[in-house]
Structures are given as structure tokens and as C-alpha cells.
Design a protein around this motif. Structure first.
Motif, PDB file in Angstrom:
ATOM      1  N   GLY A 137     -10.863   9.482   9.448  1.00 26.36           N
ATOM      2  CA  GLY A 137     -10.579   9.036  10.804  1.00 26.36           C
ATOM      3  C   GLY A 137      -9.710   7.789  10.826  1.00 26.36           C
ATOM      4  N   CYS A 138     -10.012   6.829   9.948  1.00 24.44           N
ATOM      5  CA  CYS A 138      -9.200   5.605   9.849  1.00 24.44           C
ATOM      6  C   CYS A 138      -7.749   5.924   9.500  1.00 24.44           C
ATOM      7  CB  CYS A 138      -9.786   4.684   8.776  1.00 24.44           C
ATOM      8  SG  CYS A 138     -10.985   3.501   9.392  1.00 24.44           S
ATOM      9  N   LEU A 139      -7.564   6.817   8.527  1.00 27.75           N
ATOM     10  CA  LEU A 139      -6.217   7.165   8.093  1.00 27.75           C
ATOM     11  C   LEU A 139      -5.422   7.828   9.215  1.00 27.75           C
ATOM     12  CD1 LEU A 139      -7.100   8.451   4.527  1.00 27.75           C
ATOM     13  CD2 LEU A 139      -5.723   6.437   5.058  1.00 27.75           C
ATOM     14  N   GLY A 158     -13.774  -4.914   3.473  1.00 27.81           N
ATOM     15  CA  GLY A 158     -14.705  -3.946   2.909  1.00 27.81           C
ATOM     16  C   GLY A 158     -13.943  -2.785   2.324  1.00 27.81           C
ATOM     17  N   THR A 159     -12.997  -3.091   1.450  1.00 26.55           N
ATOM     18  CA  THR A 159     -12.006  -2.111   1.005  1.00 26.55           C
ATOM     19  C   THR A 159     -12.572  -0.955   0.196  1.00 26.55           C
ATOM     20  OG1 THR A 159      -9.794  -1.919   0.001  1.00 26.55           O
ATOM     21  CG2 THR A 159     -11.402  -3.335  -1.133  1.00 26.55           C
ATOM     22  N   GLY A 160     -13.710  -1.162  -0.516  1.00 25.69           N
ATOM     23  CA  GLY A 160     -14.274  -0.070  -1.323  1.00 25.69           C
ATOM     24  C   GLY A 160     -13.312   0.378  -2.405  1.00 25.69           C
ATOM     25  N   SER A 161     -12.889   1.630  -2.343  1.00 30.80           N
ATOM     26  CA  SER A 161     -11.964   2.172  -3.340  1.00 30.80           C
ATOM     27  C   SER A 161     -10.528   1.735  -3.111  1.00 30.80           C
ATOM     28  CB  SER A 161     -12.024   3.703  -3.319  1.00 30.80           C
ATOM     29  OG  SER A 161     -11.514   4.186  -2.084  1.00 30.80           O
ATOM     30  N   ALA A 162     -10.267   1.037  -2.008  1.00 28.63           N
ATOM     31  CA  ALA A 162      -8.933   0.574  -1.595  1.00 28.63           C
ATOM     32  C   ALA A 162      -8.065   1.689  -1.036  1.00 28.63           C
ATOM     33  CB  ALA A 162      -8.200  -0.147  -2.732  1.00 28.63           C
ATOM     34  N   VAL A 163      -8.664   2.806  -0.636  1.00 31.81           N
ATOM     35  CA  VAL A 163      -7.865   3.918  -0.128  1.00 31.81           C
ATOM     36  C   VAL A 163      -7.042   3.512   1.088  1.00 31.81           C
ATOM     37  CG1 VAL A 163      -9.832   4.837   1.187  1.00 31.81           C
ATOM     38  CG2 VAL A 163      -7.918   6.325   0.643  1.00 31.81           C
ATOM     39  N   LEU A 164      -7.621   2.733   1.998  1.00 33.65           N
ATOM     40  CA  LEU A 164      -6.881   2.338   3.198  1.00 33.65           C
ATOM     41  C   LEU A 164      -5.781   1.331   2.867  1.00 33.65           C
ATOM     42  CD1 LEU A 164      -9.851   1.964   5.727  1.00 33.65           C
ATOM     43  CD2 LEU A 164      -8.338   3.929   5.403  1.00 33.65           C
ATOM     44  N   ALA A 165      -6.104   0.377   1.995  1.00 29.12           N
ATOM     45  CA  ALA A 165      -5.107  -0.624   1.601  1.00 29.12           C
ATOM     46  C   ALA A 165      -3.923   0.026   0.896  1.00 29.12           C
ATOM     47  CB  ALA A 165      -5.752  -1.675   0.699  1.00 29.12           C
ATOM     48  N   VAL A 250      -7.638  -4.511  15.861  1.00 27.53           N
ATOM     49  CA  VAL A 250      -8.762  -4.329  14.951  1.00 27.53           C
ATOM     50  C   VAL A 250      -9.179  -2.868  15.012  1.00 27.53           C
ATOM     51  CG1 VAL A 250     -11.161  -4.933  14.462  1.00 27.53           C
ATOM     52  CG2 VAL A 250      -9.542  -6.714  15.188  1.00 27.53           C
ATOM     53  N   ILE A 251      -9.266  -2.234  13.849  1.00 27.65           N
ATOM     54  CA  ILE A 251      -9.707  -0.841  13.773  1.00 27.65           C
ATOM     55  C   ILE A 251     -11.056  -0.826  13.067  1.00 27.65           C
ATOM     56  CG2 ILE A 251      -9.207   1.443  12.817  1.00 27.65           C
ATOM     57  CD1 ILE A 251      -6.231   0.796  13.111  1.00 27.65           C
ATOM     58  N   LEU A 252     -12.084  -0.417  13.788  1.00 27.98           N
ATOM     59  CA  LEU A 252     -13.455  -0.393  13.270  1.00 27.98           C
ATOM     60  C   LEU A 252     -13.893   1.045  13.045  1.00 27.98           C
ATOM     61  CD1 LEU A 252     -15.123  -2.969  15.694  1.00 27.98           C
ATOM     62  CD2 LEU A 252     -14.013  -3.420  13.491  1.00 27.98           C
ATOM     63  N   SER A 253     -14.490   1.303  11.885  1.00 27.31           N
ATOM     64  CA  SER A 253     -14.989   2.643  11.581  1.00 27.31           C
ATOM     65  C   SER A 253     -16.334   2.518  10.877  1.00 27.31           C
ATOM     66  CB  SER A 253     -13.979   3.396  10.717  1.00 27.31           C
ATOM     67  OG  SER A 253     -14.344   4.749  10.580  1.00 27.31           O
ATOM     68  N   GLY A 254     -16.925   3.698  10.544  1.00 30.00           N
ATOM     69  CA  GLY A 254     -18.265   3.712   9.965  1.00 30.00           C
ATOM     70  C   GLY A 254     -19.321   3.734  11.047  1.00 30.00           C
TER      71      GLY A 254
END
Length: 291
Positions: A137-139, A158-165, A250-254
Motif C-alpha cells: 500500500g505504501c509503495l 522504521g525502515t525495516g528491510s529498507a524496501v521503501l527507502a 506524512v504517509i502512515l501505514s501499518g
């Protein structure tokens, strides 16, 4: 040896239980998975991964919740062998198209991207393969937002795997700040950043909250993406707003649908206003702007 909770049932039973557990165990942050294991028999499985010291309490609570739902699926405590199940599970994942991006694992390196921006993600012990509705959804939302919005300073919180970055870096070819509270996640993120050849563009940091100097150095941000959970997002609303530039987004997800009002209230108090809501696979993405 680590333990986890496991149950099998029909697609309806398992998916109902999984969605309910996501709400019940939201504050605990337990990983939950549901998947098909026998197509011909219509058999699905549910796995819940509590912390080792919480396994007994989680089991009792899960049994009680299943009873309240009138679900008779048998729940068991299973042993988790010394296998990196997160990484192993990626071997069977197919590429995911999300907006202008296509996310894939190392086993699909060299695939036909059909003109989309390819991002290779090996999740390791960090969340974010693109297969979950929150990430996909973020992508999709980022693909749409970046058509008419041109941020200069960008934060993936909260990048995690950095997929969004990584997706942002490949799309914009400019600096992206990627932070996470978990050092293991940042190590995984760095590996993925190297694999995708965007190291010159992505600056990582292990950061709890906004105390790290990187936020003052690189902010305020024109775009903040935070794919986390409702509880932490509400707690961080004041500081997140302070580090968002006037006119920034600001894009909020989760987020689950029932959490929308609570999260929006927390951010409205900080001067952020809703532009739109997008739903993906039962999860919400909120797009806000600071006025």
C-alpha cells in the motif's frame, strides 16, 4: 529451542482467526502468518510467534479468543528448528507489483520488470518484503504522490528491510534518510541497499524516537513515510510533526480500519490534516499534510 503457536483449518477459519489475532496481539507486536498448505483439501495454516517468555500467556489468550469466535481449530505449541524461516519463506515468494515498483527476491534476479522500477529485497530478520498489504500500500501511494509532489528531504521512519527507502532512492535519485530502532533491521537494510546499488543515496541510522542527531541534521522533512503500528505512531505524533516541514506530507501505514480515527486525532492535534485514505488488502495508508 524456540516455540510458536500453530493451527490448521479452512481458509475462512484461518483468515478470520488471523485478522482477529492481529488486533488482539497488536500491542505485543507478535508476527502472525496465514497461508494455504493444501489447495485440493482447502487447508490453511496459521502461525503466531510470541516472545519466548510470553509463549504460555499467548497460548492461553489465543485459545480464549478462538473460543469467543466459536472457532474450533486446534491450536498447538510447536518447536521452531534452527532455521532462518523468514529467509527460507522468501524462496517461494513471487514478485509483487506495487504502483511503479516491482519487488522481488534474489531467486528472481534478472526477471522482466516490464518497465517498472525493480527492488530486490532479502528480508533476513527485518520486516518488509513488499508482500504485506502495509508495504504494498505504501509503495502504491508513493507512486501516486510523487507524480505531483517533489520532496527534497525524505525520511523513512522504521525502515525495516529498507524496501521503501530503496524504492524512493531508485525513483528520485536523491538522499533518503532511513532509521530504525532495531540494529538488526539496519544491518539487513544496509545489505539490501548495497544489493540495489543505492548506497550513495540512502543514509541509515539506528535511532529510537527522534533523539538521534541525524533528524536535526537532515530535517525538517518534506516527506515522512512511517510503516509501523498504530500505537507507536500515536506516541510519536508530536515529535514526528516537529520534524515535518510546513507543507510537508506524512504517509502512515501499518494501520487497521478501526484504528483510523485514533491515529487521525493524534495527528490533527499536531497540525497535520488528512489528504486521503487508501486501503490495501485490509490495511490503511493515510496521507497527511502539515499546515
Amino acid at each position: 529451542m524456540a516455540q510458536y503457536l500453530y493451527a490448521e483449518g479452512t481458509a475462512t477459519e484461518i483468515q478470520t482467526a488471523a485478522k482477529h489475532f492481529e488486533q488482539v496481539f497488536e500491542e505485543d507486536g507478535f508476527a502472525i502468518a496465514n497461508f494455504e498448505i493444501d489447495e485440493d483439501a482447502g487447508l490453511w495454516a496459521l502461525s503466531l510467534y510470541p516472545q519466548e517468555e510470553q509463549i504460555s500467556d499467548a497460548y492461553s489468550k489465543a485459545l480464549s479468543e478462538l473460543s469467543a469466535l466459536s472457532l474450533s481449530i486446534p491450536l498447538k505449541v510447536e518447536e521452531l528448528g534452527d532455521v532462518d524461516w523468514v529467509t527460507k519463506s522468501l524462496e517461494g515468494l513471487v514478485p509483487v507489483e506495487a504502483g511503479r515498483f516491482i519487488i522481488h527476491g534474489s531467486h528472481d534476479r534478472g526477471l522482466d520488470t516490464m518497465g517498472k522500477i525493480a527492488v530486490q529485497i532479502n528480508a533476513g530478520q527485518a520486516f518488509g518484503t513488499g508482500h504485506h498489504g502495509t508495504t504494498a500500500g505504501c509503495l502504491k501511494v508513493l507512486s501516486e504522490e510523487l507524480r505531483g509532489f517533489h520532496p527534497m528531504r525524505i525520511l523513512d521512519l522504521g525502515t525495516g528491510s529498507a524496501v521503501l527507502a530503496i524504492a524512493l532512492a531508485k525513483c528520485l535519485k536523491q538522499e533518503i534518510v532511513a532509521t530504525d530502532i532495531d540494529p538488526v533491521s539496519i544491518e539487513t537494510a544496509k545489505e539490501n541497499i548495497d544489493i540495489n546499488e543505492v548506497k550513495p543515496f540512502v543514509k541509515t541510522a539506528v535511532a529510537a524516537g527522534f533523539s538521534h542527531p541525524i533528524f536535526k541534521e537532515k530535517g525538517p522533512f518534506d516527506l515522512v513515510v512511517a510503516n509501523i503500528l498504530a500505537g507507536p505512531l500515536c506516541k510519536m505524533a508530536p515529535q514526528l510533526a516537529q520534524h515535518t516541514a510546513i507543507g510537508g506530507r506524512v504517509i502512515l501505514s501499518g494501520l487497521l480500519p478501526h484504528q483510523r480515527a485514533t491515529v487521525l486525532a493524534a495527528y490533527r492535534l499536531q497540525g497535520l490534516h488528512l489528504l486521503r485514505t487508501v486501503e490495501e488488502d485490509g490495511w490503511l495508508v493515510l496521507v497527511l499534510e502539515r499546515w
